[in-house]
Write a protein that holds these residues in place. Structure first.
Motif: not given
Length: 103
Positions: A39-43, A52-57
């Motif tokens: 999970v990666t967040v840019e702020a 918010v980017k979530i790896d589908p796995s």
């Protein structure tokens, strides 16, 4: 009297610089992740979450709590990084003087 005028002028210059820095922090983006990058967040440094980017796995309908925890951890870390960066920039501007309520 001249000393007082110089002091007022310096205060006005610092106020303009602080305002400019605050505006820059609204555009400055930091990134944080959790779960080993799942999970990666840019702020922004002003605390606005941009993405918010979530790896589908990592999406498991049987374990929603884990995904929620990962998102929360990444958001909190991104906001903290932004705040820390903004405070560091402000200290550089004010010569290390802490001015409450700026960031």
């Amino acid at each position: 009297m001249r000393g007082m005028n110089d002091m007022v002028r310096q205060a006005q210059m610092m106020q303009k610089k602080m305002q400019k820095l605050q505006e820059e922090m609204e555009d400055k983006v930091v990134e944080a992740s959790s779960g080993g990058g799942m999970v990666t967040v840019e702020a922004t440094c002003s605390g606005v979450v941009k993405s918010v980017k979530i790896d589908p796995s990592v999406i498991d309908p049987e374990d929603v709590d884990m995904l929620q925890d990962l998102v929360l951890a990444a958001v909190n870390e991104a906001v903290k990084k932004g705040k820390d960066f903004a405070e560091s920039e402000m200290k550089g501007l004010t010569g290390g003087i802490n001015i409450p309520g700026i960031f």
